[in-house]
Motif scaffolding. Structure first.
Motif, short mmCIF file in Angstrom:
data_model
loop_
_atom_site.label_atom_id
_atom_site.label_comp_id
_atom_site.label_asym_id
_atom_site.label_seq_id
_atom_site.Cartn_x
_atom_site.Cartn_y
_atom_site.Cartn_z
N TYR A 123 4.67 13.44 7.01
CA TYR A 123 3.97 13.68 5.75
C TYR A 123 4.94 14.17 4.68
O TYR A 123 4.96 13.67 3.55
CB TYR A 123 2.85 14.70 5.96
CG TYR A 123 2.13 15.09 4.69
CD1 TYR A 123 1.01 14.40 4.26
CD2 TYR A 123 2.61 16.13 3.89
CE1 TYR A 123 0.38 14.73 3.07
CE2 TYR A 123 1.97 16.48 2.71
CZ TYR A 123 0.86 15.76 2.30
OH TYR A 123 0.24 16.09 1.12
N ASN A 124 5.74 15.15 5.03
CA ASN A 124 6.68 15.72 4.07
C ASN A 124 7.72 14.70 3.61
O ASN A 124 8.17 14.72 2.46
CB ASN A 124 7.38 16.94 4.67
CG ASN A 124 6.44 18.13 4.84
OD1 ASN A 124 5.48 18.27 4.10
ND2 ASN A 124 6.71 18.97 5.83
N ALA A 125 8.09 13.80 4.50
CA ALA A 125 9.11 12.81 4.19
C ALA A 125 8.58 11.63 3.37
O ALA A 125 9.32 11.04 2.59
CB ALA A 125 9.74 12.28 5.49
N THR A 126 7.28 11.31 3.52
CA THR A 126 6.78 10.08 2.90
C THR A 126 5.59 10.25 1.95
O THR A 126 5.39 9.43 1.06
CB THR A 126 6.36 9.08 3.99
OG1 THR A 126 5.29 9.66 4.77
CG2 THR A 126 7.53 8.74 4.91
N LEU A 127 4.80 11.29 2.12
CA LEU A 127 3.55 11.43 1.35
C LEU A 127 3.54 12.59 0.35
O LEU A 127 2.88 12.51 -0.69
CB LEU A 127 2.36 11.60 2.30
CG LEU A 127 2.11 10.49 3.32
CD1 LEU A 127 0.87 10.82 4.15
CD2 LEU A 127 1.93 9.14 2.64
N LYS A 128 4.23 13.65 0.67
CA LYS A 128 4.15 14.87 -0.12
C LYS A 128 4.43 14.64 -1.61
O LYS A 128 3.70 15.12 -2.47
CB LYS A 128 5.12 15.90 0.45
CG LYS A 128 5.03 17.27 -0.22
CD LYS A 128 5.96 18.25 0.45
CE LYS A 128 5.87 19.62 -0.22
NZ LYS A 128 6.76 20.61 0.45
N ASP A 129 5.48 13.89 -1.89
CA ASP A 129 5.84 13.65 -3.29
C ASP A 129 4.80 12.82 -4.04
O ASP A 129 4.67 12.92 -5.26
CB ASP A 129 7.21 12.97 -3.38
CG ASP A 129 8.34 13.88 -2.97
OD1 ASP A 129 8.12 15.11 -2.93
OD2 ASP A 129 9.45 13.38 -2.68
N PHE A 130 4.07 11.99 -3.31
CA PHE A 130 3.05 11.14 -3.93
C PHE A 130 1.79 11.93 -4.25
O PHE A 130 1.13 11.69 -5.25
CB PHE A 130 2.69 9.97 -3.01
CG PHE A 130 3.73 8.89 -2.96
CD1 PHE A 130 3.68 7.80 -3.81
CD2 PHE A 130 4.79 8.97 -2.06
CE1 PHE A 130 4.64 6.80 -3.77
CE2 PHE A 130 5.75 7.98 -2.01
CZ PHE A 130 5.68 6.89 -2.86
N PHE A 131 1.44 12.88 -3.37
CA PHE A 131 0.20 13.63 -3.53
C PHE A 131 0.34 14.84 -4.45
O PHE A 131 -0.61 15.24 -5.10
CB PHE A 131 -0.32 14.11 -2.18
CG PHE A 131 -0.88 13.01 -1.33
CD1 PHE A 131 -1.57 11.95 -1.89
CD2 PHE A 131 -0.71 13.02 0.04
CE1 PHE A 131 -2.08 10.94 -1.11
CE2 PHE A 131 -1.23 12.01 0.83
CZ PHE A 131 -1.91 10.97 0.26
N GLY A 132 1.51 15.46 -4.46
CA GLY A 132 1.68 16.67 -5.25
C GLY A 132 1.04 17.86 -4.57
O GLY A 132 0.72 17.82 -3.37
N SER A 133 0.78 18.91 -5.32
CA SER A 133 0.28 20.17 -4.75
C SER A 133 -1.22 20.16 -4.47
O SER A 133 -1.73 21.07 -3.81
CB SER A 133 0.61 21.33 -5.70
OG SER A 133 0.02 21.10 -6.98
N ASP A 134 -1.93 19.17 -4.96
CA ASP A 134 -3.39 19.12 -4.77
C ASP A 134 -3.77 18.88 -3.31
O ASP A 134 -4.83 19.32 -2.85
CB ASP A 134 -4.00 17.99 -5.62
CG ASP A 134 -3.85 18.25 -7.10
OD1 ASP A 134 -3.56 19.40 -7.46
OD2 ASP A 134 -4.02 17.31 -7.89
N LEU A 172 0.84 -1.20 0.00
CA LEU A 172 0.00 0.00 0.00
C LEU A 172 0.88 1.26 0.00
O LEU A 172 1.07 1.91 1.02
CB LEU A 172 -0.95 0.02 1.20
CG LEU A 172 -1.92 1.20 1.26
CD1 LEU A 172 -2.81 1.24 0.04
CD2 LEU A 172 -2.76 1.14 2.52
N SER A 173 1.41 1.56 -1.14
CA SER A 173 2.21 2.79 -1.29
C SER A 173 1.27 4.00 -1.28
O SER A 173 0.21 3.95 -1.91
CB SER A 173 2.96 2.72 -2.62
OG SER A 173 3.67 3.90 -2.87
N PRO A 174 1.59 5.06 -0.54
CA PRO A 174 2.84 5.34 0.16
C PRO A 174 2.76 5.14 1.68
O PRO A 174 3.55 5.72 2.42
CB PRO A 174 3.03 6.83 -0.16
CG PRO A 174 1.61 7.36 -0.17
CD PRO A 174 0.75 6.26 -0.71
N TYR A 175 1.83 4.34 2.14
CA TYR A 175 1.62 4.18 3.58
C TYR A 175 2.42 3.02 4.18
O TYR A 175 3.00 3.15 5.25
CB TYR A 175 0.13 4.03 3.88
CG TYR A 175 -0.63 5.26 3.50
CD1 TYR A 175 -0.63 6.38 4.31
CD2 TYR A 175 -1.31 5.34 2.29
CE1 TYR A 175 -1.28 7.55 3.95
CE2 TYR A 175 -1.97 6.49 1.91
CZ TYR A 175 -1.95 7.60 2.74
OH TYR A 175 -2.59 8.75 2.36
#
Length: 285
Positions: free
Chosen positions: A261-272, A58-61
């Motif tokens: 969040y910034n280390a693991t999720l931010k890049d996956f979600f983008g600016s939305d 289950l990326s990115p979790y």
């Protein structure tokens, strides 16, 4: 008169002995209960290892990278928990429907597998304070995106067994045909293969999945109630529950979850999506 004094003295002494014996018995009982609890904080520290249930796909979790190492938001939190407990973390890979049973069977001490707190689950396990918020989302092909729940009538919808999405459609929208899968990998592959019209799952990781699969879109961003993601512990394991609650509050006050969040999720979600859309910083349940 002396006889009564002696008798009274005997009663007082006997009472003290019984009182001390009672306290000793209570202490022994408490100690015995702690020793029997294989997932108490004391037991975990004694063996030097905590067993934590996580997802492996289950990326990115929670997922395994190319080298087979556990990665993701839940892993980031688990590593911090292990560090603060002063023990090694042993990751146990589970599917969604295995999370409760893993706790009940003492296979794991703690569940951090994107675990949504629900009234049904609270009957059989205990939940610590939340660290993330979530709702059910629905993703479908961008060329024929589904934007309303009513559009799902008589359509096939993919769900993961043992999830809130499965429970929601079973109870709230029985006019939908559910295609149920054991793992996240299976369900997303089924959607790409065109075996159903849409997929329903936690909106937070559907947002991430469509970033990697731009032919699909999360047309329904929230379905049903807003829920929280919480660590799960075995029912009655007050020792680990109390420790975990204090740990989450401490980490929240330190801004740990935005950092995670910034280390693991931010890049996956983008600016939305932003951290405040997902994480909870030390808020009580």
């Amino acid at each position: 008169m002396n006889i009564w004094k002696k008798t009274l003295g005997f009663i007082v002494v006997a009472g003290i002995i019984l009182s001390v014996t009672g306290c000793t018995t209570t202490e022994k009982k408490t100690t015995s209960n702690d020793e029997k609890n294989r997932s108490s904080v004391a037991a975990i520290k004694k063996r030097g290892e905590i067993n934590i249930a996580v997802f492996g796909d289950l990326s990115p979790y929670g997922y395994l990278d190319a080298t087979g190492k556990n990665q993701g938001y839940d892993i980031y939190l688990a590593n911090q928990i292990g560090q603060d407990l002063g023990v090694k973390v042993n990751y146990v890979i589970v599917n969604a429907e295995e999370r409760v049973d893993a706790l009940k069977a003492n296979k794991v001490d703690l569940v951090l597998a994107n675990f949504t707190r629900t009234p049904e689950r609270e009957k059989v396990i205990d939940f610590a304070n939340p660290y993330m918020k979530v709702a059910i989302g629905v993703a479908s092909l961008k060329d024929s995106v589904i934007t309303k729940a009513s559009q799902l009538k008589n359509k096939k919808v993919i769900v993961n067994k043992g999830t809130t999405a499965e429970a929601y459609f079973t109870k709230k929208q029985s006019d939908v045909t559910l295609e149920k899968y054991e793992s996240k990998t299976q369900q997303f592959q089924a959607l790409k293969d065109g075996r159903a019209d849409a997929i329903a799952d936690d909106n937070s990781y559907l947002y991430a999945w469509v970033k990697e699969n731009p032919n699909f879109e999360v047309g329904i961003k929230e379905l049903g109630d807003i829920s929280t993601i919480n660590p799960g512990v075995k029912k009655g394991n007050q020792s680990l529950l109390n420790w975990t609650n204090k740990e989450l509050e401490k980490l929240g006050k330190a801004g740990f979850f935005e950092k995670a969040y910034n280390a693991t999720l931010k890049d996956f979600f983008g600016s939305d999506i932003t951290a405040k859309d997902i994480v909870l910083e030390g808020k009580l349940k």
